[in-house]
Scaffold this motif. Structure first.
Motif, PDB file in Angstrom:
ATOM      1  N   PHE A 216      65.148  37.600  62.385  1.00 36.35           N
ATOM      2  CA  PHE A 216      64.895  36.162  62.242  1.00 36.35           C
ATOM      3  C   PHE A 216      63.398  36.042  61.971  1.00 36.35           C
ATOM      4  CE2 PHE A 216      63.556  36.671  66.548  1.00 36.35           C
ATOM      5  CZ  PHE A 216      62.697  35.625  66.840  1.00 36.35           C
ATOM      6  N   ASP A 217      62.943  34.877  61.622  1.00 37.36           N
ATOM      7  CA  ASP A 217      61.551  34.685  61.197  1.00 37.36           C
ATOM      8  C   ASP A 217      60.563  35.235  62.225  1.00 37.36           C
ATOM      9  OD1 ASP A 217      59.159  33.795  60.128  1.00 37.36           O
ATOM     10  OD2 ASP A 217      59.417  31.744  60.885  1.00 37.36           O
ATOM     11  N   PRO A 218      59.785  36.293  61.877  1.00 41.94           N
ATOM     12  CA  PRO A 218      58.817  36.859  62.830  1.00 41.94           C
ATOM     13  C   PRO A 218      57.547  36.045  62.956  1.00 41.94           C
ATOM     14  CG  PRO A 218      58.723  38.067  60.777  1.00 41.94           C
ATOM     15  CD  PRO A 218      59.851  37.062  60.627  1.00 41.94           C
ATOM     16  N   GLY A 219      57.412  34.999  62.156  1.00 43.28           N
ATOM     17  CA  GLY A 219      56.246  34.146  62.257  1.00 43.28           C
ATOM     18  C   GLY A 219      55.079  34.627  61.426  1.00 43.28           C
ATOM     19  N   SER A 220      53.935  34.026  61.661  1.00 38.05           N
ATOM     20  CA  SER A 220      52.693  34.372  60.970  1.00 38.05           C
ATOM     21  C   SER A 220      51.906  35.341  61.844  1.00 38.05           C
ATOM     22  CB  SER A 220      51.869  33.110  60.702  1.00 38.05           C
ATOM     23  OG  SER A 220      52.577  32.209  59.872  1.00 38.05           O
ATOM     24  N   LEU A 221      51.577  36.492  61.284  1.00 39.12           N
ATOM     25  CA  LEU A 221      50.885  37.553  62.019  1.00 39.12           C
ATOM     26  C   LEU A 221      49.424  37.543  61.599  1.00 39.12           C
ATOM     27  CD1 LEU A 221      53.620  40.325  61.605  1.00 39.12           C
ATOM     28  CD2 LEU A 221      53.428  38.555  63.373  1.00 39.12           C
ATOM     29  N   HIS A 222      48.562  37.005  62.453  1.00 44.44           N
ATOM     30  CA  HIS A 222      47.159  36.793  62.124  1.00 44.44           C
ATOM     31  C   HIS A 222      46.311  37.996  62.548  1.00 44.44           C
ATOM     32  CE1 HIS A 222      48.438  32.658  61.579  1.00 44.44           C
ATOM     33  NE2 HIS A 222      48.827  32.602  62.848  1.00 44.44           N
ATOM     34  N   TYR A 223      45.239  38.217  61.805  1.00 48.01           N
ATOM     35  CA  TYR A 223      44.282  39.270  62.172  1.00 48.01           C
ATOM     36  C   TYR A 223      42.887  38.876  61.709  1.00 48.01           C
ATOM     37  CZ  TYR A 223      45.290  40.761  57.332  1.00 48.01           C
ATOM     38  OH  TYR A 223      45.482  40.818  55.966  1.00 48.01           O
ATOM     39  N   GLY A 224      41.976  38.834  62.675  1.00 42.66           N
ATOM     40  CA  GLY A 224      40.599  38.464  62.380  1.00 42.66           C
ATOM     41  C   GLY A 224      39.645  39.535  62.870  1.00 42.66           C
ATOM     42  N   THR A 225      38.670  39.901  62.065  1.00 35.17           N
ATOM     43  CA  THR A 225      37.712  40.950  62.401  1.00 35.17           C
ATOM     44  C   THR A 225      36.426  40.346  62.929  1.00 35.17           C
ATOM     45  OG1 THR A 225      38.605  42.428  60.711  1.00 35.17           O
ATOM     46  CG2 THR A 225      36.383  42.901  61.519  1.00 35.17           C
ATOM     47  N   ILE A 226      36.041  40.747  64.128  1.00 30.15           N
ATOM     48  CA  ILE A 226      34.739  40.343  64.648  1.00 30.15           C
ATOM     49  C   ILE A 226      33.804  41.531  64.500  1.00 30.15           C
ATOM     50  CG2 ILE A 226      35.592  38.529  66.156  1.00 30.15           C
ATOM     51  CD1 ILE A 226      35.640  40.367  68.454  1.00 30.15           C
ATOM     52  N   ALA A 227      32.665  41.289  63.852  1.00 28.61           N
ATOM     53  CA  ALA A 227      31.769  42.374  63.445  1.00 28.61           C
ATOM     54  C   ALA A 227      30.396  42.230  64.089  1.00 28.61           C
ATOM     55  CB  ALA A 227      31.646  42.390  61.919  1.00 28.61           C
ATOM     56  N   GLY A 228      29.571  43.256  63.869  1.00 31.90           N
ATOM     57  CA  GLY A 228      28.209  43.228  64.387  1.00 31.90           C
ATOM     58  C   GLY A 228      28.144  43.359  65.892  1.00 31.90           C
ATOM     59  N   LEU A 229      29.114  44.024  66.476  1.00 31.94           N
ATOM     60  CA  LEU A 229      29.171  44.144  67.930  1.00 31.94           C
ATOM     61  C   LEU A 229      28.213  45.236  68.406  1.00 31.94           C
ATOM     62  CD1 LEU A 229      33.051  43.975  68.403  1.00 31.94           C
ATOM     63  CD2 LEU A 229      31.405  42.087  68.495  1.00 31.94           C
ATOM     64  N   ALA A 230      27.472  44.931  69.453  1.00 30.62           N
ATOM     65  CA  ALA A 230      26.545  45.906  70.035  1.00 30.62           C
ATOM     66  C   ALA A 230      27.318  46.896  70.902  1.00 30.62           C
ATOM     67  CB  ALA A 230      25.484  45.198  70.864  1.00 30.62           C
ATOM     68  N   PRO A 231      26.861  48.145  70.986  1.00 34.78           N
ATOM     69  CA  PRO A 231      27.562  49.125  71.838  1.00 34.78           C
ATOM     70  C   PRO A 231      27.371  48.806  73.319  1.00 34.78           C
ATOM     71  CG  PRO A 231      25.535  50.067  70.955  1.00 34.78           C
ATOM     72  CD  PRO A 231      25.715  48.744  70.274  1.00 34.78           C
ATOM     73  N   ASN A 232      28.320  49.299  74.118  1.00 36.10           N
ATOM     74  CA  ASN A 232      28.241  49.172  75.583  1.00 36.10           C
ATOM     75  C   ASN A 232      28.009  47.730  76.044  1.00 36.10           C
ATOM     76  OD1 ASN A 232      28.445  52.051  76.106  1.00 36.10           O
ATOM     77  ND2 ASN A 232      26.359  52.211  75.307  1.00 36.10           N
ATOM     78  N   THR A 233      28.707  46.812  75.414  1.00 38.43           N
ATOM     79  CA  THR A 233      28.493  45.391  75.693  1.00 38.43           C
ATOM     80  C   THR A 233      29.824  44.699  75.956  1.00 38.43           C
ATOM     81  OG1 THR A 233      26.548  45.377  74.246  1.00 38.43           O
ATOM     82  CG2 THR A 233      27.518  43.235  74.794  1.00 38.43           C
ATOM     83  N   LYS A 234      29.841  43.795  76.931  1.00 35.82           N
ATOM     84  CA  LYS A 234      31.049  43.028  77.218  1.00 35.82           C
ATOM     85  C   LYS A 234      31.066  41.775  76.361  1.00 35.82           C
ATOM     86  CE  LYS A 234      33.894  41.261  81.004  1.00 35.82           C
ATOM     87  NZ  LYS A 234      34.030  41.162  82.484  1.00 35.82           N
ATOM     88  N   TYR A 235      32.188  41.559  75.660  1.00 38.37           N
ATOM     89  CA  TYR A 235      32.349  40.377  74.815  1.00 38.37           C
ATOM     90  C   TYR A 235      33.522  39.537  75.315  1.00 38.37           C
ATOM     91  CZ  TYR A 235      29.045  42.088  71.340  1.00 38.37           C
ATOM     92  OH  TYR A 235      27.897  42.514  70.703  1.00 38.37           O
ATOM     93  N   TYR A 236      33.330  38.226  75.258  1.00 38.56           N
ATOM     94  CA  TYR A 236      34.371  37.265  75.593  1.00 38.56           C
ATOM     95  C   TYR A 236      34.879  36.648  74.293  1.00 38.56           C
ATOM     96  CZ  TYR A 236      32.296  37.714  80.222  1.00 38.56           C
ATOM     97  OH  TYR A 236      31.810  38.209  81.404  1.00 38.56           O
ATOM     98  N   TYR A 237      36.166  36.365  74.229  1.00 38.17           N
ATOM     99  CA  TYR A 237      36.698  35.849  72.965  1.00 38.17           C
ATOM    100  C   TYR A 237      37.975  35.053  73.209  1.00 38.17           C
ATOM    101  CZ  TYR A 237      40.422  39.357  73.039  1.00 38.17           C
ATOM    102  OH  TYR A 237      41.535  40.098  73.383  1.00 38.17           O
ATOM    103  N   THR A 238      38.333  34.281  72.217  1.00 31.27           N
ATOM    104  CA  THR A 238      39.611  33.590  72.179  1.00 31.27           C
ATOM    105  C   THR A 238      40.056  33.501  70.727  1.00 31.27           C
ATOM    106  OG1 THR A 238      40.834  31.609  72.861  1.00 31.27           O
ATOM    107  CG2 THR A 238      38.588  31.277  72.032  1.00 31.27           C
TER     108      THR A 238
END
Length: 812
Positions: A216-238
């Motif tokens: 049945f319809d699997p829906g829309s499968l989204h994918y977004g790339t977040i770039a420029g991330l610093a190493p050893n760093t905690k990131y919050y996202y939604t």
């Protein structure tokens, strides 16, 4: 209760019919039975995964064969063309089969369309335990449970091919305006990052049932790339929809260090885990209580574990989430047979290619995958389908993906592959270089995949990433005894060694991680089945070490070689996973049991500081005439070129439903076993219950593990052996001793069964069903694998001094 996806400024759209179809479209010709109603204790699903109580009353003619089933009002599907997402027999509700009233609990996920519950009356059996879902059998329907079709669900993270990037992926019904927001402080994000959208439709599936009753319809499968991330760093996202204002609850992850030999990282790994509902292990069950089919499948599911779902995966996810809190990994490795969105061995109630089970999988793992990027590779149950590029066709047709042929896997788990055809890639993570391969596609010398692996190995900068870890789905070394066909475990292992073993040795690869065979196993530092030990100066292994980590959640591979070859240092049949701590000079791995949390295996691979591979020294060793000093066990003496189908070896094999078996040795063995005990099980409900509640987990020769409830199943088998008091008679009161005894009692049967198969394969003139015993003086006595089960009790002499040779003999 406020739904977690409702935020300030949210435009609330509860779908209860807009783009969904009607009940009469889902159930053509439906006519309600007067006074007979089905209801739910909620009208709106406030969060995906909510528990719902379904009640019914007023059924004028209930039967033991009635069931409640869950569907969604998705477009272009009908009850006659779509399997239910889950169902339960009404006799689980006490007295329902006579009173016409009752209630059951279900776990309901947001699957983009309203959920409805259908009452099926007296479902027709179309075989042994098979169910025919027909619109003509629907007698009552619940009101639809309203949902928000664009609630962001199934969130998960992966790495891209570029350092400092993470891909965020999720699902909604509509394309909308998908974005990701992220930052280094909770609730404080930069500009939204636009996401792309993929998906798949029925017409691009490769075959049935993925294109029919699994779809049945699997829906829309989204994918977004977040770039420029610093190493050893905690990131919050939604993530969510910028226009509708619908966003997932905030999550966070920690980025790994840059590729560098001075870095240290932690990662988790497993394979063959699958999925299950938290609500009830038996949300999908084949036959009503009290029937012969229910008796058979209850016993079989204890032997093989549930085919439709993998309950052990629930405990796995709990353990992995605990590891995220305490061990703080920055990477998860999942090496194939991801969701088992597959059809079991029973009926059309649970198809391969099941969109619904992919939905359940990602909802089950969402809490883990939104904190920890997962890197995967395809298994046979994601990829294999005839004439779609797998390595077995046309010599052998494999339909393990149920018509998916890798398409849902590629759309739902976007790995940094070159394209959708070449499903292999590599990436760096701290001091480790990972190479992820596809054992389901051609990998022999000269193939595009082989060329990629060789070139990649040659190009690794070992001053930055001193460790090389290679991922397979099928193992390069195995104790599996499946060795007849081209796609058999032993044949593929031989092919993998032919293609890669010398190369990995030459370029000093450190470790392989594989699944497919459902156990945990570790080899010694091995080359051509010979253990090469460790460097006396540095302590580094003199050859690669190979791990099997296919013990994630699916049924254990009981019919492996219990006479474990010498090149295995650990061999354990228990569900679990591994965690790894890695720095420049040490790769420390701990294998843990997901049921108990105990350590099953623990070892460290050492490497000298400033390590540089010595290709010349390795080549000199190879060309010096090295021959392994290894004597194979009897059960390793398998033909490597005879690709004979199982049905040819066993033309008279018994199958419980009378169909062509095409079954694995353990399934055939169980069918024989069940044939002798069915009557006892059916009338002894306490015995059947003890089997249903048991957890059969036993270690191999290196380790015998007992978990809660293990004694229950062996007590049950004691009864099955028709010697209910034999334990007490022999002074055995410790359940652990009883468990080990019964296990040892069955080992020779496993071994004899396989010896007979081997002998028949090696000598076509032999009848595999009746093999002459060459050790007898008259050569007239026979060994019949189809009579062994019935004779087991007579072969048990003294439990405390049981000798496995009592029931085994040599064969031609």
């Amino acid at each position: 209760m406020v739904a977690p996806w409702l935020t300030a400024g949210t435009v609330v759209i509860l779908l209860c019919g807009a783009s969904a179809q009607t009940i009469t479209q889902l159930v053509p010709g439906f006519q309600a039975t007067p006074g007979f109603t089905v209801s739910t204790d909620i009208t709106t699903l406030t969060t995906s995964g909510q528990f719902v109580t379904v009640s019914w009353t007023g059924n004028p003619s209930p039967t033991n064969n009635d069931a409640i089933a869950a569907y969604v009002l998705a477009p272009n599907v009908t009850v006659d063309g779509l399997s239910p997402f889950k169902f339960q027999w009404i006799n689980r509700s006490p007295g329902a089969e006579s009173s016409g009233s009752g209630s059951l609990k279900f776990q309901v996920f947001n699957q983009r369309y309203p959920t409805v519950f259908l009452y099926f009356s007296n479902i027709t059996s179309v075989g042994f335990g098979n169910v025919a879902w027909s619109s003509s059998r629907v007698k009552a329907v619940s009101p639809p449970i309203a949902i928000n079709p664009n609630e962001p669900t199934q969130g998960h993270l992966t790495f891209t091919s570029t350092q400092g990037e993470v891909s965020v992926q999720w699902t909604t019904r509509d394309v909308g305006t998908p974005v990701v927001k992220f930052g280094t402080s909770s609730g404080q994000y930069g500009a939204p990052v636009p996401a792309k959208t993929g998906g798949y439709t029925r017409d691009i599936m490769c075959g049935q049932p993925a294109s029919t009753y699994g779809y049945f319809d699997p829906g829309s499968l989204h994918y977004g790339t977040i770039a420029g991330l610093a190493p050893n760093t905690k990131y919050y996202y939604t993530y969510g929809d910028a226009v509708l204002g619908l966003f997932a609850p905030e999550s966070s992850f920690v980025t790994p260090p840059l590729p560098d030999s001075s870095a240290a990282v932690h990662f988790l790994a497993w394979a063959d885990a699958g999925q299950a509902n938290a609500a009830d292990y038996d949300d999908i069950d084949t036959s009503p209580d009290g029937t012969e089919a229910h008796t058979y499948w209850t016993a079989y599911d204890t032997w093989e574990q549930e085919q439709a779902t993998q309950p052990s995966s629930l405990k796995l996810v709990q353990r992995l989430l605990d590891e995220v809190k305490t061990f703080k990994p920055t990477l998860a490795i999942n090496n194939g047979d991801i969701s088992y969105a597959r059809f079991g061995t029973r009926s059309n109630y649970n198809p391969k290619g099941s969109v619904s089970q992919w939905d359940v999988y990602f909802e089950q793992y969402k809490s883990l995958y939104t904190q920890l990027p997962v890197m995967s590779l395809p298994g046979n149950h994601e990829r294999d389908w005839p004439n779609t590029g797998d390595r077995f066709y046309p010599l052998q047709s494999r339909s393990d993906s149920g018509g998916e042929c890798g398409i849902p896997y590629q759309q739902r788990l976007r790995m940094p592959t070159k394209n959708s055809t070449n499903e292999w890639y590599s990436f760096d993570h701290g001091p480790i270089h990972f190479i992820q391969t596809s054992t389901e596609q051609p990998f022999g010398a000269g193939s595009p995949q082989w060329q990629f692996v060789v070139a990649d190995l040659m190009a690794v900068d070992r001053s930055k990433t001193p460790w090389v870890v290679v991922g397979f789905h099928r193992p390069i070394y195995t104790t599996s005894l499946e060795g007849v066909t081209l796609a058999s475990d032993l044949q593929v292992a031989n092919d993998l060694r032919d293609a890669y073993e010398q190369i990995f040795f030459q370029y000093e690869g450190d470790l392989t991680l594989s699944g497919h065979v459902h156990l945990y196993a570790r080899t010694c530092p091995v080359l051509r089945k010979g253990c090469l030990g460790f460097n006396k100066t540095t302590g580094a292994p003199n050859a690669p070490i190979h791990l099997s980590i296919g013990n994630g959640g699916y049924a254990m591979s009981w019919f492996v070689n219990h006479d474990t070859p010498d090149y295995f240092d650990a061999h354990i049949l228990e569900h679990g996973y591994i965690r790894a701590e890695v720095d420049a000079t040490s790769l420390h791995i701990t294998a843990l049991a997901s049921e108990t949390g105990k350590v099953m295996d623990d070892f460290t691979i050492k490497k000298a500081a400033g390590f540089k591979p010595d290709l010349n020294a390795r080549n000199q060793f190879l060309y010096s005439g090295y021959q392994p000093n290894y004597k194979p066990t009897f059960l390793e003496a398998r033909p490597t070129t005879a690709f004979l189908p199982f049905s040819e070896l066993y033309p008279n094999a018994f199958c419980i439903d009378g169909t062509d078996p095409g079954l694995s040795p353990d399934t055939v063995f169980f069918n024989l076993f069940f044939k002798n005990l069915a009557a006892d099980l059916k009338k002894d409900k306490a015995l059947l219950a003890s089997i249903a509640n048991a957890s059969l987990v036993v270690g191999g020769p290196n380790q015998e593990d007992n978990v809660p409830n293990l004694s229950e199943i062996f007590d049950a088998y004691a009864k099955i052996l028709r010697r209910p008091s034999f334990l007490k008679e022999n002074g055995i009161t410790d359940p652990t001793v009883a468990a080990k005894f019964i296990y040892k009692a069955f080992l020779p049967l496993f071994q004899q069964f396989d010896k007979n198969r081997i002998a028949a394969a090696l000598n076509p003139s032999l009848d595999p069903n009746v093999l002459k015993d060459p050790t007898t003086s008259t050569a007239t006595e026979t060994l019949d694998p189809y009579r062994i089960v019935g004779n087991i009790a007579s072969n048990i002499k003294n439990p405390l001094v049981f000798n496995q040779e009592d029931t085994t003999t040599s064969t031609p």
